[in-house]
Write a protein that holds these residues in place. Structure first.
Motif, PDB file in Angstrom:
ATOM      1  N   SER A 129       9.154  89.409  42.169  1.00  0.00           N
ATOM      2  CA  SER A 129       9.914  88.557  43.145  1.00  0.00           C
ATOM      3  C   SER A 129      10.089  87.141  42.538  1.00  0.00           C
ATOM      4  CB  SER A 129       9.838  88.713  44.835  1.00  0.00           C
ATOM      5  OG  SER A 129       9.961  90.157  45.166  1.00  0.00           O
ATOM      6  N   LEU A 130      11.317  86.746  43.002  1.00  0.00           N
ATOM      7  CA  LEU A 130      11.487  85.299  42.852  1.00  0.00           C
ATOM      8  C   LEU A 130      11.589  84.686  44.509  1.00  0.00           C
ATOM      9  CD1 LEU A 130      14.095  84.245  40.199  1.00  0.00           C
ATOM     10  CD2 LEU A 130      11.398  84.120  40.080  1.00  0.00           C
ATOM     11  N   TYR A 131      10.703  83.447  44.624  1.00  0.00           N
ATOM     12  CA  TYR A 131      10.643  83.063  46.170  1.00  0.00           C
ATOM     13  C   TYR A 131      11.375  81.606  45.979  1.00  0.00           C
ATOM     14  CZ  TYR A 131       7.673  86.935  47.097  1.00  0.00           C
ATOM     15  OH  TYR A 131       7.419  88.420  47.197  1.00  0.00           O
ATOM     16  N   VAL A 132      12.276  81.362  46.732  1.00  0.00           N
ATOM     17  CA  VAL A 132      13.083  79.971  46.200  1.00  0.00           C
ATOM     18  C   VAL A 132      13.868  79.443  47.600  1.00  0.00           C
ATOM     19  CG1 VAL A 132      15.146  81.184  45.795  1.00  0.00           C
ATOM     20  CG2 VAL A 132      14.867  78.784  45.145  1.00  0.00           C
ATOM     21  N   ALA A 133      13.968  78.230  47.802  1.00  0.00           N
ATOM     22  CA  ALA A 133      14.434  77.575  49.010  1.00  0.00           C
ATOM     23  C   ALA A 133      15.829  77.118  48.823  1.00  0.00           C
ATOM     24  CB  ALA A 133      13.694  76.133  49.376  1.00  0.00           C
ATOM     25  N   TRP A 134      16.550  77.347  49.806  1.00  0.00           N
ATOM     26  CA  TRP A 134      18.251  76.768  49.694  1.00  0.00           C
ATOM     27  C   TRP A 134      18.681  76.645  50.884  1.00  0.00           C
ATOM     28  CZ3 TRP A 134      22.523  78.996  52.427  1.00  0.00           C
ATOM     29  CH2 TRP A 134      23.628  78.488  52.211  1.00  0.00           C
ATOM     30  N   GLN A 135      18.918  75.117  51.154  1.00  0.00           N
ATOM     31  CA  GLN A 135      19.075  74.423  52.574  1.00  0.00           C
ATOM     32  C   GLN A 135      18.002  74.794  53.467  1.00  0.00           C
ATOM     33  OE1 GLN A 135      23.235  75.187  53.533  1.00  0.00           O
ATOM     34  NE2 GLN A 135      24.041  73.963  51.671  1.00  0.00           N
ATOM     35  N   ASP A 136      18.461  75.392  54.450  1.00  0.00           N
ATOM     36  CA  ASP A 136      17.280  75.653  55.546  1.00  0.00           C
ATOM     37  C   ASP A 136      16.681  77.185  55.568  1.00  0.00           C
ATOM     38  OD1 ASP A 136      19.603  77.163  56.174  1.00  0.00           O
ATOM     39  OD2 ASP A 136      19.997  76.473  58.335  1.00  0.00           O
ATOM     40  N   GLN A 137      16.830  77.810  54.424  1.00  0.00           N
ATOM     41  CA  GLN A 137      16.464  79.200  54.308  1.00  0.00           C
ATOM     42  C   GLN A 137      15.280  79.076  53.197  1.00  0.00           C
ATOM     43  OE1 GLN A 137      19.502  82.295  54.229  1.00  0.00           O
ATOM     44  NE2 GLN A 137      21.110  81.139  54.826  1.00  0.00           N
ATOM     45  N   LEU A 138      14.446  80.242  53.201  1.00  0.00           N
ATOM     46  CA  LEU A 138      13.602  80.660  52.258  1.00  0.00           C
ATOM     47  C   LEU A 138      14.157  82.038  51.787  1.00  0.00           C
ATOM     48  CD1 LEU A 138      10.172  79.662  53.340  1.00  0.00           C
ATOM     49  CD2 LEU A 138      11.256  78.805  51.381  1.00  0.00           C
ATOM     50  N   ILE A 139      14.224  82.260  50.608  1.00  0.00           N
ATOM     51  CA  ILE A 139      14.889  83.475  50.176  1.00  0.00           C
ATOM     52  C   ILE A 139      14.144  84.280  49.016  1.00  0.00           C
ATOM     53  CG2 ILE A 139      17.061  84.492  48.864  1.00  0.00           C
ATOM     54  CD1 ILE A 139      18.725  82.180  50.120  1.00  0.00           C
ATOM     55  N   ALA A 140      14.212  85.651  49.156  1.00  0.00           N
ATOM     56  CA  ALA A 140      13.534  86.165  48.052  1.00  0.00           C
ATOM     57  C   ALA A 140      14.576  86.942  47.438  1.00  0.00           C
ATOM     58  CB  ALA A 140      12.392  87.103  48.517  1.00  0.00           C
ATOM     59  N   VAL A 141      14.419  87.074  46.116  1.00  0.00           N
ATOM     60  CA  VAL A 141      15.256  87.942  45.399  1.00  0.00           C
ATOM     61  C   VAL A 141      14.542  88.812  44.212  1.00  0.00           C
ATOM     62  CG1 VAL A 141      17.148  86.283  45.241  1.00  0.00           C
ATOM     63  CG2 VAL A 141      15.824  86.391  43.367  1.00  0.00           C
ATOM     64  N   ASP A 142      14.957  89.982  43.780  1.00  0.00           N
ATOM     65  CA  ASP A 142      14.584  90.960  42.911  1.00  0.00           C
ATOM     66  C   ASP A 142      14.432  90.075  41.445  1.00  0.00           C
ATOM     67  OD1 ASP A 142      14.538  92.784  40.442  1.00  0.00           O
ATOM     68  OD2 ASP A 142      13.588  93.936  42.274  1.00  0.00           O
ATOM     69  N   ALA A 143      13.355  89.938  40.855  1.00  0.00           N
ATOM     70  CA  ALA A 143      13.078  89.114  39.682  1.00  0.00           C
ATOM     71  C   ALA A 143      13.986  89.812  38.431  1.00  0.00           C
ATOM     72  CB  ALA A 143      11.696  88.650  39.471  1.00  0.00           C
ATOM     73  N   ARG A 144      14.158  90.838  38.484  1.00  0.00           N
ATOM     74  CA  ARG A 144      15.019  91.645  37.218  1.00  0.00           C
ATOM     75  C   ARG A 144      16.309  91.745  37.157  1.00  0.00           C
ATOM     76  NH1 ARG A 144      11.934  95.509  34.232  1.00  0.00           N
ATOM     77  NH2 ARG A 144       9.763  95.248  34.383  1.00  0.00           N
ATOM     78  N   SER A 145      16.742  91.635  38.787  1.00  0.00           N
ATOM     79  CA  SER A 145      18.209  91.875  38.871  1.00  0.00           C
ATOM     80  C   SER A 145      18.882  90.937  39.598  1.00  0.00           C
ATOM     81  CB  SER A 145      18.663  92.960  39.470  1.00  0.00           C
ATOM     82  OG  SER A 145      18.044  92.839  40.981  1.00  0.00           O
ATOM     83  N   GLY A 146      18.295  89.679  40.364  1.00  0.00           N
ATOM     84  CA  GLY A 146      18.771  88.859  40.880  1.00  0.00           C
ATOM     85  C   GLY A 146      19.363  88.952  42.325  1.00  0.00           C
ATOM     86  N   GLU A 147      19.041  90.309  42.673  1.00  0.00           N
ATOM     87  CA  GLU A 147      19.624  90.805  44.028  1.00  0.00           C
ATOM     88  C   GLU A 147      18.629  90.241  45.202  1.00  0.00           C
ATOM     89  OE1 GLU A 147      22.278  92.387  44.459  1.00  0.00           O
ATOM     90  OE2 GLU A 147      22.905  92.066  42.612  1.00  0.00           O
ATOM     91  N   GLN A 148      19.365  89.716  46.105  1.00  0.00           N
ATOM     92  CA  GLN A 148      18.426  89.343  47.285  1.00  0.00           C
ATOM     93  C   GLN A 148      17.778  90.387  48.109  1.00  0.00           C
ATOM     94  OE1 GLN A 148      20.247  86.056  49.640  1.00  0.00           O
ATOM     95  NE2 GLN A 148      19.549  87.096  51.415  1.00  0.00           N
ATOM     96  N   THR A 149      16.511  90.267  48.414  1.00  0.00           N
ATOM     97  CA  THR A 149      15.747  91.296  49.172  1.00  0.00           C
ATOM     98  C   THR A 149      15.550  90.811  50.623  1.00  0.00           C
ATOM     99  OG1 THR A 149      13.812  90.413  48.361  1.00  0.00           O
ATOM    100  CG2 THR A 149      14.868  92.061  47.187  1.00  0.00           C
ATOM    101  N   TRP A 150      15.520  89.480  51.006  1.00  0.00           N
ATOM    102  CA  TRP A 150      15.302  89.172  52.254  1.00  0.00           C
ATOM    103  C   TRP A 150      15.591  87.475  52.481  1.00  0.00           C
ATOM    104  CZ3 TRP A 150      11.470  85.385  52.820  1.00  0.00           C
ATOM    105  CH2 TRP A 150      10.515  85.514  52.080  1.00  0.00           C
TER     106      TRP A 150
END
Length: 711
Positions: free
Chosen positions: A609-630
């Motif tokens: 997974s990729l874990y990354v901040a955007w504004q007031d959120q922390l977001i996880a996306v699938d590293a292979r597809s870029g689809e958000q998981t939470w």
């Protein structure tokens, strides 16, 4: 390592202890060294793999062993032996992993014959799942074979990551050397070409053919002859059950692109009959023996859980338990007692050991060198931060670090650098020869040294073990960008980018850096590329083996330097879009725009997974597809320039109103629940700096170093 059918007594030249482990006997031996049955002070067993004494060691062997330890730490999953600790810098470098009482697949087939179809399916599905986990970590095993598969009562395990490499890496073939094991290495590996995940799938096909027939699919004999047949001839699959021919043949396709991915292999093996006829070209014998159509596989207990093989595995486990019980009462046994205890287990079937991986589990004492690791928290109260494992004061306010460097964590103090033991917080060494390191320049650790920049741009390498200065040079350094196995990449005040050997020799090359580095930069080095993100949002990849020539260039439209994240052959960048690029040439694999303005922060890659901040959120996306998981709202804006730190099943991330605003502390996320677990600090005006190692997260704030537990 060659297999030894018993736990043999310790020899006179064997150590009695390595790190926190008392050694009870020898379970394997080979050209590199030995594998011991070890016992820690809490009575927990480990397979302790040790090299020969340092003065009798090939330097290349030591490099491979250190690489195995590093690779083993990065793979997680139920099919790999959990790493418990290691010591790389003592007289006898060692690596401790979960002890696996069982038989290698080679011995199991020799003793009990070829596996039935259902058992081959269960074996293959489990191994394919493990390979998927290895590949998700950006690695390729490169030496999957029956002797590197251990069957235990809990299922099969993949061991020995000695020649594993990041997916972008090349084979380890040297002049006159064999790449991996003839008959199991893929054609491209046999030819010395680039070997990626499809090479492991080829080896899996050969392993399944062996399990089903008891024979090597490309025969035996001289290694060169076996390799020739692997490259130019079709495998001998006589005796492979008809319903398995499709998937085994596809795994053994000559062309890597024609082989299925591991998860597809697992899916097909869970079917009783192969619905697909496979993707590889089929002629001759197979064309005349097509399997019937698919039906769901009926559940059945595999051979390692029922029948003669399961009985043998149970006997092995019981015998090892007896050995441990006989040795456990002594806290510091004599050699005579240890030898007697090991000899009492003379009937124990081999308990195979090797470099596996998982997250850190053991928290041992420090009677010898090593990296004991913290036990994850068994429970916590949501919203209440647990007590630190330890804290230390006296750091420079907003100084350099923290930096994990082998067995120590290092941070800047008012007079220089201080290192503390990762597990206990005991002071390991202090270096004050050149004054306080410049915080803006950062710290680097690689090749057994810690690199720091002091007044006047002087670059100094300090031994990570004892703090002794190895070398120091005035190079006008302003920023330590990144390091790989033997080189540090440094930016100077005139925007020149230099590749400096960790030995202190003259620069390998120097080139003018991109304009965006004038006001700061962040970087990562891997796979023959140095990826540098500038403060103007531009990202440039330099060829590290070609005098720093530019390989590719991107513009992320960010307003600050966002550190890139590299996993395998992929680099991930923040900015206006979160994007995945091929590390070698910058080809875009996927891009994910922000949900609504602003920019993505610096990403962290972990556990697929990729874990990354955007504004007031922390977001996880699938590293292979870029689809958000939470996503979750930690309550305030996350600092865009700081990447999250992941250890165990925890994510730590500092918070703030914006990159210039006040400190709002640090949030800890439970990755199992995708929910905030607790937070630390908040309300001050000094930032938090973070790093992680050995199942701990180290945070510096307002002159104090905190070692925090993880989940």
């Amino acid at each position: 390592m060659t297999e030894n059918p018993i736990v043999a007594p310790l020899a006179d030249d064997d150590p009695m202890r390595l790190g926190p482990y008392r050694l009870l006997g020898v379970v394997g031996a080979g050209g590199m060294g030995k594998v011991y049955l070890g016992l820690d002070t809490a009575g927990r067993t480990a397979a302790v793999k040790a090299l020969r004494a340092a003065d009798d060691m090939d330097p290349g062997m030591l490099d491979r062993f250190r690489r195995e330890a590093e690779v083993a730490r990065s793979v997680r999953g139920p099919g790999v032996a959990a790493v418990l600790g290691h010591g790389m810098w003592g007289e006898r470098p060692w690596l401790a992993s979960e002890f696996l009482p069982g038989l290698t697949l080679t011995r199991a087939v020799e003793r009990f014959g070829p596996f039935a179809e259902a058992d081959v399916r269960a074996l293959g599905a489990a191994l394919a799942g493990t390979l998927a986990e290895i590949h998700a970590a950006g690695l390729v095993h490169r030496d999957l074979k029956p002797s590197n598969v251990v069957l235990t009562r809990g299922g099969p395990y993949v061991i020995d990551f000695g020649i594993a490499r990041p997916e972008h890496g090349m084979t380890l073939t040297g002049a006159g050397s064999a790449p991996a094991t003839p008959g199991f290495s893929a054609p491209e590996q046999a030819l010395g070409r680039r070997t990626g995940p499809p090479g492991d799938v080829f080896a899996l096909g050969a392993v399944l053919a062996f399990a089903a027939t008891g024979r090597l699919p490309f025969g035996d004999g001289h290694p060169a002859a076996v390799q020739f047949r692997t490259v130019h001839e079709e495998p001998d699959l006589e005796g492979v059950p008809r319903a398995l021919l499709g998937v085994v043949t596809d795994c053994l396709a000559k062309e890597p692109a024609q082989r299925p991915e591991p998860r597809e292999v697992a899916r097909r093996l869970r079917m009783e009959r192969g619905a697909e006829r496979g993707t590889a070209r089929r002629t001759g014998w197979f064309a005349a023996h097509r399997p019937p159509l698919a039906q769901p596989l009926r559940p059945r207990r595999p051979a390692w859980r029922s029948g003669p093989l399961a009985a043998e595995l149970a006997r092995c486990t019981a015998a090892v338990d007896d050995t441990v019980r006989s040795a456990a009462p002594e806290a510091a046994p004599s050699r005579r007692r240890v030898t007697a205890a090991a000899a009492s287990a003379a009937a124990v079937t081999v308990c195979a050991a090797g470099g596996g991986a998982g997250w850190w589990l053991l928290r041992g004492d420090r009677r010898g060198p090593g990296v004991p690791a913290a036990t994850p928290l068994a429970r916590y109260t949501t919203g209440t931060a647990p007590a630190p494992l330890w804290t230390r004061d006296g750091l420079a306010t907003n100084g350099a670090g923290p930096l994990a460097a082998g067995e120590v964590v290092v941070a800047g103090t008012p007079k220089g650098l201080t290192a503390w033991a990762v597990d206990t917080g005991q002071r390991a060494w202090t270096w004050t020869d050149r004054g306080t390191p410049l915080p803006a320049a950062g710290l680097l650790a690689a090749g057994g040294v810690v690199l720091a920049v002091t007044t006047g741009g002087r670059l100094t390498a300090v031994d990570a073990r004892d703090g002794r200065e190895r070398w120091s040079r005035a190079v006008g350094a302003t920023r330590l960008l990144a390091a790989d196995a033997d080189t540090a990449y440094v930016l100077d005040g005139e925007r020149r980018l230099s590749a400096l050997p960790l030995t202190g020799a003259r620069a390998r090359w120097t080139t003018q850096a991109a304009t965006g580095t004038a006001k700061g930069a962040a970087a990562a080095a891997a796979g023959g590329r140095l990826v540098v993100a500038g403060s103007d949002g531009t990202v440039t990849a330099y060829r590290t083996d070609d005098r720093g020539s530019v390989a590719w260039h991107q513009d992320t439209a960010a307003e600050v330097a966002l550190a890139p994240a590299v996993a395998g052959d992929t680099v991930y960048l923040g900015g206006a879009s979160l994007r995945a690029l091929t590390l070698a040439d910058g080809t875009q694999r996927w891009a994910k725009p922000t949900p609504g303005g602003g920019a993505w922060g610096s990403p962290t890659s972990a556990q697929g997974s990729l874990y990354v901040a955007w504004q007031d959120q922390l977001i996880a996306v699938d590293a292979r597809s870029g689809e958000q998981t939470w996503s979750l709202l930690p309550g305030t804006h996350a600092l865009p320039t700081t990447a999250p730190v992941v250890q165990g099943r925890s994510l730590y991330h500092p918070l703030g109103a914006d990159r210039f605003g006040p400190d709002d502390g640090v949030v800890t996320v439970d990755l199992r629940k995708a929910a905030a677990a607790w937070s630390l600090g908040g309300g001050g005006d000094q930032p938090w700096h973070l790093t992680g190692a050995a199942n701990r997260v180290f945070l510096t704030h307002a002159g104090t170093l905190h070692a925090m537990p993880v989940l």
